[in-house]
Design a protein around this motif. Structure first.
Motif, PDB file in Angstrom:
ATOM      1  N   LEU A  77      -9.925  -3.158  -3.888  1.00  0.00           N
ATOM      2  CA  LEU A  77      -8.714  -2.806  -4.621  1.00  0.00           C
ATOM      3  C   LEU A  77      -7.539  -3.198  -3.756  1.00  0.00           C
ATOM      4  O   LEU A  77      -7.422  -2.753  -2.604  1.00  0.00           O
ATOM      5  CB  LEU A  77      -8.667  -1.315  -4.942  1.00  0.00           C
ATOM      6  N   ARG A  78      -6.655  -4.047  -4.302  1.00  0.00           N
ATOM      7  CA  ARG A  78      -5.503  -4.534  -3.552  1.00  0.00           C
ATOM      8  C   ARG A  78      -4.236  -4.245  -4.344  1.00  0.00           C
ATOM      9  O   ARG A  78      -4.129  -4.620  -5.514  1.00  0.00           O
ATOM     10  CB  ARG A  78      -5.626  -6.037  -3.284  1.00  0.00           C
ATOM     11  N   LEU A  79      -3.290  -3.583  -3.696  1.00  0.00           N
ATOM     12  CA  LEU A  79      -1.998  -3.259  -4.309  1.00  0.00           C
ATOM     13  C   LEU A  79      -0.892  -3.823  -3.427  1.00  0.00           C
ATOM     14  O   LEU A  79      -0.911  -3.636  -2.206  1.00  0.00           O
ATOM     15  CB  LEU A  79      -1.819  -1.740  -4.434  1.00  0.00           C
ATOM     16  N   THR A  80       0.064  -4.513  -4.031  1.00  0.00           N
ATOM     17  CA  THR A  80       1.221  -5.009  -3.279  1.00  0.00           C
ATOM     18  C   THR A  80       2.501  -4.687  -4.037  1.00  0.00           C
ATOM     19  O   THR A  80       2.519  -4.624  -5.268  1.00  0.00           O
ATOM     20  CB  THR A  80       1.150  -6.531  -3.046  1.00  0.00           C
ATOM     21  N   ALA A  81       3.564  -4.481  -3.283  1.00  0.00           N
ATOM     22  CA  ALA A  81       4.894  -4.258  -3.866  1.00  0.00           C
ATOM     23  C   ALA A  81       5.918  -4.940  -2.978  1.00  0.00           C
ATOM     24  O   ALA A  81       5.759  -4.987  -1.747  1.00  0.00           O
ATOM     25  CB  ALA A  81       5.191  -2.772  -3.989  1.00  0.00           C
ATOM     26  N   GLN A  82       6.960  -5.470  -3.598  1.00  0.00           N
ATOM     27  CA  GLN A  82       7.970  -6.211  -2.827  1.00  0.00           C
ATOM     28  C   GLN A  82       9.334  -6.086  -3.491  1.00  0.00           C
ATOM     29  O   GLN A  82       9.461  -6.193  -4.713  1.00  0.00           O
ATOM     30  CB  GLN A  82       7.562  -7.677  -2.711  1.00  0.00           C
ATOM     31  N   TRP A  83      10.340  -5.835  -2.683  1.00  0.00           N
ATOM     32  CA  TRP A  83      11.733  -5.911  -3.130  1.00  0.00           C
ATOM     33  C   TRP A  83      12.392  -7.058  -2.391  1.00  0.00           C
ATOM     34  O   TRP A  83      12.271  -7.187  -1.176  1.00  0.00           O
ATOM     35  CB  TRP A  83      12.471  -4.611  -2.822  1.00  0.00           C
ATOM     36  N   THR A  84      13.079  -7.921  -3.113  1.00  0.00           N
ATOM     37  CA  THR A  84      13.792  -9.045  -2.501  1.00  0.00           C
ATOM     38  C   THR A  84      15.254  -9.030  -2.936  1.00  0.00           C
ATOM     39  O   THR A  84      15.582  -8.764  -4.107  1.00  0.00           O
ATOM     40  CB  THR A  84      13.176 -10.398  -2.901  1.00  0.00           C
ATOM     41  N   HIS A  85      16.101  -9.312  -1.998  1.00  0.00           N
ATOM     42  CA  HIS A  85      17.535  -9.441  -2.252  1.00  0.00           C
ATOM     43  C   HIS A  85      17.950 -10.836  -1.812  1.00  0.00           C
ATOM     44  O   HIS A  85      17.710 -11.236  -0.665  1.00  0.00           O
ATOM     45  CB  HIS A  85      18.324  -8.386  -1.478  1.00  0.00           C
TER      46      HIS A  85
END
Length: 648
Positions: free
Chosen positions: A283-291
């Motif tokens: 199980l792989r979860l990723t999250a990313q915020w980019t500005h």
């Protein structure tokens, strides 16, 4: 933990890293990379900021849509083995497959998904047979040292897995089903939706096979034809990816990848039967915020991965269960200094928590990495240098300082020269250090240096009907403290004993020509690799100056495709040379030649297209073994249909 980071060594490396950061911040001035050309790309890809713009001097290979299409029913292992210079150690269709790149082993090849390493921290590698092609439409490999950019394990090269998509494309649907030899069946579906501010996709994959193929048993006189037993596999996967555009400067992305693979482990040709079963759950979860603004980009990224492996063998009375979780957090910035200079810097924290039947206790390991990279260009983009540095610190021991220096020079518009020098390292895996019996917590990291030098020729006619590209790369790598498991005290134990020298030459050529409604496409990839042991383990060590086992000296792939309107015919050829199976090079597996044929026809019906396809593998019934005592199938086929709907 028994190991403590030596304060003097750590301070020395901090000084090195600080000095290089100062040099980067005051050094290069440049001339050719407009920031707005980077920011206005239509395709949106979830990846690390440094994946783009920081490959100067490296020979990256991308896999086009035709290559991916012809392997749509295959795993990543089959694509890489059939279309690149990598050698894939396959234990049979549906079973474990790992990579050898430029003479490296599987633990020295890093596989990245959305910029995060998916190598199992206990094993230090990725089983490529478990990665379906249909889940990633942006696949590339970067041979050579990548430790300064990607950390431990990026010694032989890096495999990038990403998905690319666009805003405001509306609804699309893809569904497919296939059947094949040995009880093979596969179903897949993909739903995509995007508007001006939102992209979402849901992908489903299901596959099962008996894998009861016929093979020639080379361990018996006259090589009788036998049927593979106890080799069935079943795999199911789901992936969901989302990108939300908060405004013109900010995006949030999230992805989930779940897999469950259940497979029987077949007997070797020396065994009568097998009852071994392996279950892999991930199980792989990723999250990313980019500005992103005109002069800079910033990203906060996090991932949580869990890998579970359950192995049962009633005949051998073995029951082995392992569970490892990884929590990765990363902050990264990219700045466009002036008009034509790019600097990237960041910090990464990785926490691994492992629990296994063969560990004496639950293991917690944490490491922190600081990295900085600069890319620039001189003389109107003709000269493009790159420098990078990385320093890791860990609770379990010292990690070496690594760096990269690369350069590209456009000699004339059609000719590009490339060079790259790097220091590389690989930390011992959790199994190397904590497996009972045998684990050695005092192991040192493997470390070494790599060097590449290459040339690339490319040409596109004015009407774009003719395109071709030819590249050749010389490489050299020397590794010290390489870990090898050896028998000691009635069990096997890892030790820092090997010194390995890998060198050789690679080439990659593509050409296409369009004649009215016809398009002809040819591709050729070759690799010559010498990887030898440079240190005697004893006075009578017969492996000294010998080729490493399972590293073929010669490897080649070729293909030719004809595309006529909705019709595609593609022929592929794969050659793999001798693989030594003993360290003294007296025992070996003979070379093999594999031929395959792929045919597809697309029927357009308004907004719907129906694709019919057929793939024939091992076209000429080659009798071969990739790994000793692990049989491979003779000729077999797979056929199916895809339905594609797009409302725009």
């Amino acid at each position: 933990m028994p190991e403590v980071i030596h304060a003097t060594t750590m301070n020395c490396n901090i000084v090195k890293f600080t000095i290089l950061c100062l040099l980067l911040s005051t050094g290069l001035s440049a001339q050719n990379t407009e920031p707005d050309t980077v920011l206005n790309l239509k395709d949106v890809t979830i990846a690390a900021l440094r994946q783009k713009d920081f490959s100067n001097g490296m020979s990256t290979q991308h896999f086009d849509s035709i290559q991916r299409k012809s392997y749509q029913l295959s795993s990543l292992a089959e694509l890489l083995g059939g279309e690149s210079g990598m050698f894939i150690k396959s234990y049979g269709i549906g079973n474990i497959a790992t990579a050898t790149m430029r003479g490296s082993n599987a633990t020295q090849t890093t596989v990245l998904w959305n910029g995060f390493s998916i190598n199992n921290p206990m094993l230090g590698q990725t089983d490529l047979s478990l990665v379906p092609i249909t889940f990633n439409d942006n696949i590339s490999i970067e041979p050579g040292g990548g430790s300064a950019l990607w950390g431990s394990g990026a010694v032989g090269g890096v495999v990038h897995l990403n998905s690319s998509s666009q805003f405001d494309k509306g609804w699309s649907l893809k569904a497919g089903a296939a059947l094949g030899s040995f009880g093979f069946s596969q179903q897949n579906a993909q739903v995509n939706f995007s508007n001006k501010n939102w992209i979402t996709s849901l992908k489903f994959f299901n596959e099962q096979a008996e894998n009861d193929f016929f093979f020639h048993n080379h361990s018996i006189a006259d090589n009788p034809l036998q049927k593979q037993k106890h080799a069935s596999t079943q795999a199911i996967s789901l992936m969901n990816e989302n990108i939300y555009r908060v405004n013109d400067k900010n995006k949030i992305s999230m992805a989930v990848w779940w897999q469950n693979n259940n497979r029987q482990v077949p007997p070797t040709i020396m065994q009568q039967t097998s009852e071994a079963i392996q279950i892999d759950k991930t199980l792989r979860l990723t999250a990313q915020w980019t500005h992103t603004n005109l002069f800079s980009s910033y990203a906060l990224r996090s991932a949580w991965f869990t890998d579970i492996i359950n192995y049962e063998d009633d005949l051998s009375n073995i029951s082995s269960n392992s569970n490892v979780q990884s929590w990765i957090t990363e902050a990264e910035g990219k700045w466009y200094v002036g008009k034509h200079r790019i600097i990237s810097a960041g910090i990464n924290n990785t926490l691994n928590i492992a629990d296994a039947d063969n560990f004496s206790e639950k293991i917690n390991e944490n490491r922190i990495a600081l990295f900085i990279t600069e890319s620039a260009s001189f003389f109107k983009g003709k000269l493009r240098p790159l420098v990078a540095a990385r320093q890791e610190f860990a609770t379990s021991g010292y990690h070496p300082f690594t760096w990269t220096a690369g350069i590209e020079y456009v000699l004339i518009p059609k000719v590009i020269l490339k060079a790259n020098v790097s220091s590389v390292f690989r930390q011992p895996t959790l199994n190397d250090k904590y497996w009972v019996p045998g684990g050695n917590p005092d192991l040192k990291p493997e470390k070494g240096r790599t060097a590449d030098a290459g040339i690339e020729f490319r040409q596109t006619s004015q009407n774009q009907r003719l395109q071709w590209r030819i590249s050749a790369t010389l490489f050299d790598r020397q590794m010290n403290n390489q870990i090898i498991w050896l028998p000691a005290d009635n069990f096997w134990k890892p030790q820092n004993l090997q010194q390995v020298w890998s060198r050789g030459i690679e080439s990659n050529s593509t050409a296409s020509i369009r004649i009215q409604s016809f398009k002809l496409i040819g591709q050729l990839t070759t690799a010559y690799t010498l990887a030898t042991n440079q240190k005697k383990l004893s006075d009578n060590d017969a492996s000294y100056h010998k080729q490493l086992i399972y590293v073929p000296m010669y490897n080649a792939n070729a293909s030719f495709a004809i595309q006529y309107r909705q019709f595609l015919l593609r022929y592929s050829y794969q050659y793999t040379g001798y693989r030594y199976t003993s360290s003294d090079n007296k025992e070996y597996l003979t070379p093999y030649h594999l031929h395959s044929l792929y045919i597809s026809y697309s029927i357009p019906i308004k907004k719907v297209s129906v694709d019919l396809f057929l793939r024939i593998n091992n076209l000429f019934d080659e009798d071969y073994y990739v790994m000793q005592n692990k049989p491979m199938p003779l000729r077999y086929f797979r056929t199916g249909m895809n339905i594609n709907f797009n409302n725009k």
